[in-house]
Design an enzyme around this catalytic site. Sequence first.
Site, PDB file in Angstrom:
ATOM      1  CG  HIS A  82      -1.809   1.099   1.257  1.00 15.10           C
ATOM      2  ND1 HIS A  82      -2.900   1.611   0.560  1.00 15.10           N
ATOM      3  CD2 HIS A  82      -1.426   2.502   2.184  1.00 15.10           C
ATOM      4  CE1 HIS A  82      -3.532   2.383   0.828  1.00 15.10           C
ATOM      5  NE2 HIS A  82      -2.697   3.288   1.664  1.00 15.10           N
ATOM      6  CG  ASP A 161     -11.936   4.496   6.412  1.00 17.99           C
ATOM      7  OD1 ASP A 161     -11.352   5.296   7.432  1.00 17.99           O
ATOM      8  OD2 ASP A 161     -11.513   4.322   5.492  1.00 17.99           O
ATOM      9  NE  ARG A 168      -9.595  11.309   9.833  1.00 13.84           N
ATOM     10  CZ  ARG A 168      -8.816  10.638   9.244  1.00 13.84           C
ATOM     11  NH1 ARG A 168      -9.213   9.543   8.804  1.00 13.84           N
ATOM     12  NH2 ARG A 168      -7.646  10.986   9.090  1.00 13.84           N
ATOM     13  CB  SER A 183      -8.089   5.814   7.897  1.00 13.72           C
ATOM     14  OG  SER A 183      -8.741   6.159   6.721  1.00 13.72           O
ATOM     15  CE  LYS A 187      -8.987   3.213   3.615  1.00  8.80           C
ATOM     16  NZ  LYS A 187      -9.298   4.725   3.712  1.00  8.80           N
TER      17      LYS A 187
END
Length: 433
Positions: A82, A161, A168, A183, A187
């Site tokens: 990621h 999320d 946010r 967050s 995922k």
Amino acid sequence: MRMVDLIEKKRDGKELTTEEINFIVEGYTNGDVPDYQMSAFNMAVFFQDMTERERADLTMAMVNSGETIDLSAIEGVKVDKHSTGGVGDTTTLVLAPLVAALDIPVAKMSGRGLGHTGGTIDKLEAVEGFHVEITKDEFIKLVNESKIAVIGQSGNLTPADKKLYALRDVTATVNSIPLIASSIMSKKIAAGADAIVLDVKTGAGAFMKTPEDAKELAHAMVSIGNNVGRKTMAVISDMSQPLGLAIGNSLEIQEAIDTLKGQGPKDLEELCFALGSQMVFLANKASSLEEAEQKLREVIANGKALEKFKLFLANQGGDASVVDHPERLPQAKFHIEVPAKQDGVVAELVADEIGTAAMLLGAGRATKESEIDLAVGLMLNKKVGDSVKAGESLVTIHSNRENVDDVMAMLYENIRIADHADAPTLVYGTVTE
Ligand code: URA
Ligand code: CA
């Protein structure tokens, strides 16, 4: 339990229990906790932070708010990569087939992009016919048979999320390390990976502007992953200038093909080896990082990585002949050069602004509803540290509109030429705990 008491507890810097965190996340997801209380809670976290245990609990509460992907039917260690996001970041397109060529299962769930350029799925759709609308069963079968497949994001992954991130965004609480880390990790964990390699970017084009901040975010994510039983590590890498030379969907597919042939830009190649060797190591396919990198270099040299990319495209309906005939990828009508106005050395290519210039051409989405033009984008002809003569092209604009004065102006504003400059450090280090 009352939400107001929990807001007060966090406001006063106390540690919440697992039960309390579950109460907050479940309540917010099902609507019992209203936005105004959740906003106050987020702001309390912003100022008071969370302990490692609270961060892990928050992450798992968000994972459990929706569907999770079960990849246990896939043999082997599923390693996911990621990136915290950057401009012209072509690494996923290279790493997926590269790692799969070593028989490491790549079961990727990916999304569409917002901003600079498309996401991985948008880029892959530059290949005629390629699609990610496959069933979960097909997805698992493809990974078992071919070691690689990409599926579109499931609608109901981490709904907590989704709701929290949107809140946010409008309450000035995006930039909080416990909130960002939970967050992102929620995922990845919901998507089923056994092990996770994080590419945490630093610089103008990244969330974290300094290597120190990036390291702190990396520590937070690595600790969450390891605390919830997923082997996790992070590489801190530069995003002060765009990665590689190509920024744009079709252009990045071409760049990935070049890199899989061993002919890619040096920085992109170096980062792919840094991340890829960590993936190979976490998948237990090498006993050291050096051995892992050696194996990656082998599958590039013997053509196996490129073959894997072709198989992957063909498996999902794509025209794999683009690998040998990149001219079959969508091409822009106009190629416009951006000549240097003076002699010198390129000292700055401001990543986020250059990404925005590519977006103005249509390479990325300004809003979720915008259409992407897969053919357009920018090819950098110089990177930071390269010398340049007046009149030499700094960038080639690939455009489908003839007038690109706005893009040109933006590029001149964000490319600085000086007497001296060094290429920036690409990899700042790794974080393993
Ligand atoms: N990306 C995410 O997915 N979440 C954040 O909070 C920030 C960046
Ligand atoms: Ca690139």
